[in-house]
Design a protein around this motif. Sequence first.
Motif, short mmCIF file in Angstrom:
data_model
loop_
_atom_site.label_atom_id
_atom_site.label_comp_id
_atom_site.label_asym_id
_atom_site.label_seq_id
_atom_site.Cartn_x
_atom_site.Cartn_y
_atom_site.Cartn_z
N ASP A 26 8.20 5.78 -10.02
CA ASP A 26 9.50 5.11 -9.94
C ASP A 26 9.42 3.85 -9.09
N GLY A 27 8.67 3.91 -8.00
CA GLY A 27 8.57 2.77 -7.11
C GLY A 27 7.86 1.58 -7.73
N GLU A 62 3.52 16.61 -7.34
CA GLU A 62 4.49 16.04 -8.27
C GLU A 62 5.48 15.12 -7.57
N TRP A 63 5.95 15.51 -6.39
CA TRP A 63 6.92 14.70 -5.67
C TRP A 63 6.33 13.35 -5.26
N ALA A 64 5.04 13.33 -4.96
CA ALA A 64 4.39 12.07 -4.58
C ALA A 64 4.13 11.20 -5.81
N ILE A 65 3.82 11.84 -6.92
CA ILE A 65 3.58 11.11 -8.17
C ILE A 65 4.87 10.47 -8.67
N LEU A 94 0.86 -1.18 0.00
CA LEU A 94 0.00 0.00 0.00
C LEU A 94 0.89 1.23 0.00
N TYR A 95 0.74 2.07 -1.01
CA TYR A 95 1.53 3.30 -1.11
C TYR A 95 0.71 4.47 -0.60
N GLU A 96 1.35 5.33 0.18
CA GLU A 96 0.77 6.59 0.62
C GLU A 96 1.70 7.72 0.20
N GLY A 97 1.11 8.79 -0.35
CA GLY A 97 1.94 9.93 -0.71
C GLY A 97 1.11 11.08 -1.20
N GLY A 98 1.40 12.28 -0.69
CA GLY A 98 0.70 13.46 -1.16
C GLY A 98 -0.59 13.73 -0.40
N GLU A 99 -1.40 14.60 -0.99
CA GLU A 99 -2.61 15.10 -0.35
C GLU A 99 -3.81 14.83 -1.25
N ALA A 100 -4.98 14.68 -0.64
CA ALA A 100 -6.20 14.45 -1.42
C ALA A 100 -6.49 15.63 -2.33
N TRP A 101 -7.03 15.31 -3.51
CA TRP A 101 -7.43 16.29 -4.52
C TRP A 101 -6.29 17.19 -5.00
#
Length: 319
Positions: free
Chosen positions: A217-218, A209-212, A198-205
């Motif tokens: 890459d992952g 870019e850094w989370a994408i 399960l990947y978590e990264g960034g904020e809703a809505w």
Amino acid sequence: MPRDSFAIGPVRVRAGAARDLELPITRLISGADVGLPVRVLHGREDGPVVWVNAATHGDEVVGVEVIRRLLATLKPRDMRGTLIAVPVLNVLGVMTGERYLPDRRDLNRSFPGSARGSLASRIAHLMMTEVVAKCEVGIDLHTGSDRRTNLPQVRADLDDPRTRELAAAFGAPVMLHARIRDGSLRHAAREQGATVLLYEGGEAWRFDEWAITAAVDGVRRVLEELGMVDRVEEEAPPAPSVECRASGWVRARHTGFLHLDAQLGQQVTDGDRLGSLSDSFGRTLRLVRADRTGLVVGRTEAPVVNGGDAVVHLATPEP
């Protein structure tokens, strides 16, 4: 001998080909059909069958962009194994701009679902029977919720050697040993024998870019680890993920306007200042301090908090 075609829903996808389809979910009051969008990339050569999905919660759209970019880099004729991509699992939630479904149920608490249950239960059942049941590995993409943002991280059962191996291959800044919640996709898929990250990264809505980038890459690294695609030499390989076994939220001890100093990825020590709470005139009411030593893996973006609200998520690295 050519590889067999891949059956999903009403279609079969030949080896070395990609196919888009919609698996029927429901019909709107207008009479329009709503389907689950799926793309299957069926490699020419044998290999693992893997799924990647996003938008289990309708407000978590980072993963939608992750899958779009990932698919743009993959050609089934050059792949081994099969990838099933489900970019929007909670179609109705995304359409209405809501985290949950119209029946107010949380899709990620509705697995494994039922063909005759609630709308959430039916979508969960469709995902389990048409996608998860055909796969041995899955990657479930999420973001922070409720005005929270998360450091890129993989949550998984790190006590399972295979899961740990793939979590490490993903290469997120943090891999967090996380308990499995009943009713979640991760729980139901594991019960069927799948290995799930399960990947978590960034904020809703938001398209952070850094989370994408971290997720694209992952996921690519996991496919390389599984031998599905050729390995690409990175100019700057990621540092090994920081393994964490425990985490918890620092909570506001007063109601006020929040001014956070703590940044994602920051290492803090018990007692360190994380920010402050002020009244509407700017008078400081209370400082927010770390209640443990750890790494900032999540934080609220809400400007106003009530006493007891979660404000900073700290994970404790393993020695």
